[in-house]
Design a protein around this motif. Structure first.
Motif, PDB file in Angstrom:
ATOM      1  N   ASP A 153       0.860  -1.178   0.000  1.00 49.63           N
ATOM      2  CA  ASP A 153       0.000   0.000   0.000  1.00 49.63           C
ATOM      3  C   ASP A 153       0.897   1.229   0.000  1.00 49.63           C
ATOM      4  N   VAL A 154       1.111   1.755  -1.191  1.00 51.33           N
ATOM      5  CA  VAL A 154       2.010   2.903  -1.305  1.00 51.33           C
ATOM      6  C   VAL A 154       1.391   4.110  -0.602  1.00 51.33           C
ATOM      7  N   LEU A 158      -3.017   4.463  -3.606  1.00 49.00           N
ATOM      8  CA  LEU A 158      -2.101   3.819  -4.538  1.00 49.00           C
ATOM      9  C   LEU A 158      -1.677   2.457  -4.009  1.00 49.00           C
ATOM     10  N   LYS A 159      -1.764   1.471  -4.871  1.00 45.17           N
ATOM     11  CA  LYS A 159      -1.385   0.133  -4.456  1.00 45.17           C
ATOM     12  C   LYS A 159      -0.463  -0.480  -5.499  1.00 45.17           C
TER      13      LYS A 159
ATOM     14  N   ARG B  68     -11.864   4.912   2.787  1.00 46.46           N
ATOM     15  CA  ARG B  68     -11.608   3.491   2.561  1.00 46.46           C
ATOM     16  C   ARG B  68     -12.116   2.684   3.756  1.00 46.46           C
ATOM     17  N   ARG B 110      -8.205  -5.297  -1.433  1.00 40.16           N
ATOM     18  CA  ARG B 110      -6.971  -4.575  -1.153  1.00 40.16           C
ATOM     19  C   ARG B 110      -6.244  -5.140   0.078  1.00 40.16           C
TER      20      ARG B 110
END
Lengths: 438, 170
Positions: A153-154, A158-159, B68, B110
């Motif tokens: 996970d930048v 952003l990933k 998120r 994610r």
């Protein structure tokens, strides 16, 4: 002027040690003592050694005052805490409530701790004992791909994602491939934009299992979705940009994927099939997929995709490539049914001929505890004069197998494949595989 | 002085494992329902069972305000976790692990849910992270968090669906 503070400090130290100093004052006092040590040391030769009783008495009085002050502060704190408006039940929560500070999320999203790695690594691999009656084939133990799946996970949106695969070829030497490398920016559930190398969203299988055999029910991919360097006919990988997300569609659960990239090379089969750095022409491959995951039937996914590219083989006219794909899969906890069909069309420019290669597979499995028997039937039929894959021809046949989950992260599979090949001899193959994640 | 005093509870409570010191939200002690809790800044008030499942499964990754979503689970073995696995995920721990492993592998998910050891830690995490969602026993929920309605019902309501012992629902 001779003025020594050393006796006072000694008195303070004695008071701290005997517990007369309130806890909250100890640290500042000790810090002060520490900082003044050098000064005191310089004074020590001329300082009197006996403690002045009057000074100690005044310090005790001062301490009593401080304790009273602490009591007042505690009372004020209790009043202030009580004064904070308490939230009522959710339905009555006023919007003007003081919001708590999002400390944890701030720490994760805005500050980057350079001493802490951002990488998460998960590994997949397998080993297989296999043999067949194919001429030239020998019964062999084969090391599978060692797949290091790395994500990071930048930032909040952003990933980074990559699959670094170590794999031995038919010459027995290991090589390294970056099979996926994708930096994705998430605008939300409805739009995610990525750039890098990815698996093309053609059909279902290609983006569901990637390079992990452990995740797959069977020992390997259907022939239609074999990787390029293993004789597959699809542009499984692509280098470019991808956008994906949900389509507002309520319970229908529609999703889309749009991709543009270099596509697959066609200049020579000896070339690296994925155009990682340089495209052989200026035309870009485009792919668009849409699929539904309806709320009414959890585990069901049905979708369509269309892929277009222009191939530029050496010493022959350019070839338009179009791939239509459709799938309907149901993946429940116990029951699995995968169905995919596609039509790969090559249309050489300057002629009216088109070469259609149809293919499909269907796969059914059912879990019984740790056991999952499965069966798959697959079919592909390429013309003998197909300009890009003349060696594929007609292949079809069933596979049957059993998957046994030895533990949560290790699966043993035993599979038999029968492949009819037109006029050529049919292939019987057996494979015993241990697939695992680590 | 007053301002400092007001901030103190928030500051002092970070990094401790003790209760946040908020008053409990009133529930009957015998109620076995699980409260779905979110940060108090989260505008969501009600979730349908289908929405809740999508959120916990990682299929919906953002709240309506763009934050998120971070799902927080109790660690394996906890009764509350088993109830949530059975009633929201409809899977066991093994399938739960495989689901998130595969979801992260495909890039569709994610991150897997954050796992915490106690309800107190869940409350503290949800209190501190605006996008967090978790669950605690209805009797343990305090006013540091917001309990959302599930299918327009709150813990303790008749027909509230998420319970430690679903069969005891009247």
């Amino acid at each position: 002027m001779k003025y020594s503070t050393l006796p006072r400090i000694k008195a303070l130290r004695a008071l701290i040690l005997t517990g007369r100093i309130p806890g909250m004052l100890k640290l500042p006092l000790l810090l002060g003592m520490f900082l003044t040590c050098p000064i005191l040391y310089a004074q020590q030769t001329s300082a009197p050694t006996d403690m002045n009783l009057q000074t100690a008495q005044s310090l005790l009085e001062r301490m009593d005052q401080l304790e009273a002050t602490v009591r007042e502060l505690r009372a004020a704190l209790a009043q202030a805490t009580a004064a904070i408006p308490k939230p009522a039940l959710p339905q009555a929560a006023p919007p003007s409530q003081p919001e708590p500070e999002p400390q944890a999320e701030h720490a994760a999203s805005e500050g980057m701790d350079l001493n802490k790695t951002l990488l998460r690594i998960r590994g997949f691999s397998d080993g297989t004992l296999h043999g067949s009656n194919l001429k030239g084939d020998t019964t062999s133990f084969s090391l599978g791909q060692v797949d290091l799946f790395v994500t990071s996970d930048v930032s909040e949106r952003l990933k980074f994602l990559s699959e670094i695969v170590f794999e031995a070829g038919r010459d027995n030497s290991f090589g390294v491939d970056v099979e996926r490398l994708l930096l994705t920016y998430s605008f939300g559930d409805f739009l995610n934009v990525g750039v890098g190398r990815f698996h093309s969203a053609i059909g279902y299988y290609n983006t569901a299992y990637h390079h992990s055999t452990w995740l797959q029910t069977t020992t390997g991919r259907p022939f239609l979705f074999q990787f390029e360097d293993q004789g597959g006919i699809l542009p499984v990988h692509n280098v470019g940009m991808t956008a994906s997300g949900r389509i507002p569609s309520g319970a229908l659960g529609l999703h889309y994927v749009a991709e543009v990239g270099n596509g697959r090379t066609s200049r020579s089969p000896l070339n690296e099939q994925v155009q990682n750095v340089l495209d052989e022409n200026n035309r870009k491959a485009v792919n668009f997929a849409v699929f539904a995951r309806p709320d009414a039937v959890r585990g069901l996914q049905a979708g369509l995709s269309i892929y277009r590219d222009l191939l530029a083989p050496q010493n022959s006219p350019r070839i338009g490539e179009t791939i239509f794909a459709a799938h309907a899969v149901y993946v429940g906890l116990n029951f699995e049914w995968l169905n995919e069909a596609l039509l790969l069309r090559h249309a050489p420019q300057g002629t009216s001929r088109v070469f259609d290669t149809p293919g499909f597979y269907t796969q059914v499995s059912r879990r019984f505890g740790s056991y999952r028997p499965y069966v798959r039937y697959q079919y592909v039929n390429a013309s003998q004069s197909e300009p890009v894959f003349p060696e594929v021809g007609l292949r079809h046949g069933p596979s049957v197998g059993l998957r046994y989950d030895l533990s949560e992260f290790v699966a043993l599979k035993f599979q038999y494949d029968y492949t009819a090949r037109g006029r050529d001899q049919a292939i019987h193959a057996l494979a015993l595989q241990a697939g695992f994640t680590f | 002085m007053l301002g400092t005093a007001i901030l103190l509870p928030h500051v002092l409570l970070l990094g401790t494992s003790e209760s946040l010191g908020f008053a409990p939200q009133s529930r009957p002690a015998t109620d076995d329902s699980l409260g779905i809790v979110v940060n108090r800044s989260n505008p969501v008030e009600n979730l349908s069972s289908a929405e809740l499942r999508k959120i916990f499964m990682g299929e919906q990754t953002h709240w309506s305000n763009g934050r998120r979503i971070t799902v927080v689970m109790l660690e394996p073995g906890k009764q509350e976790r088993q109830a949530v696995l059975a009633q929201i995920y409809r899977m066991d721990d093994k399938d739960f692990n495989k689901h998130f492993l595969q979801g992260m592998f495909t890039g569709e998910i994610r991150a897997a849910p954050k796992t915490l050891a106690t309800s107190t830690e869940v409350l503290k995490f949800v209190f501190n992270v605006p996008g967090a969602i978790g669950y605690v026993r209805g009797t343990e929920a305090d006013e540091s968090v917001k309990i959302v309605h599930v299918d327009s019902r709150l813990p303790g309501d008749k027909d509230y669906s998420i319970r430690l012992h679903p069969k005891s629902a009247k």
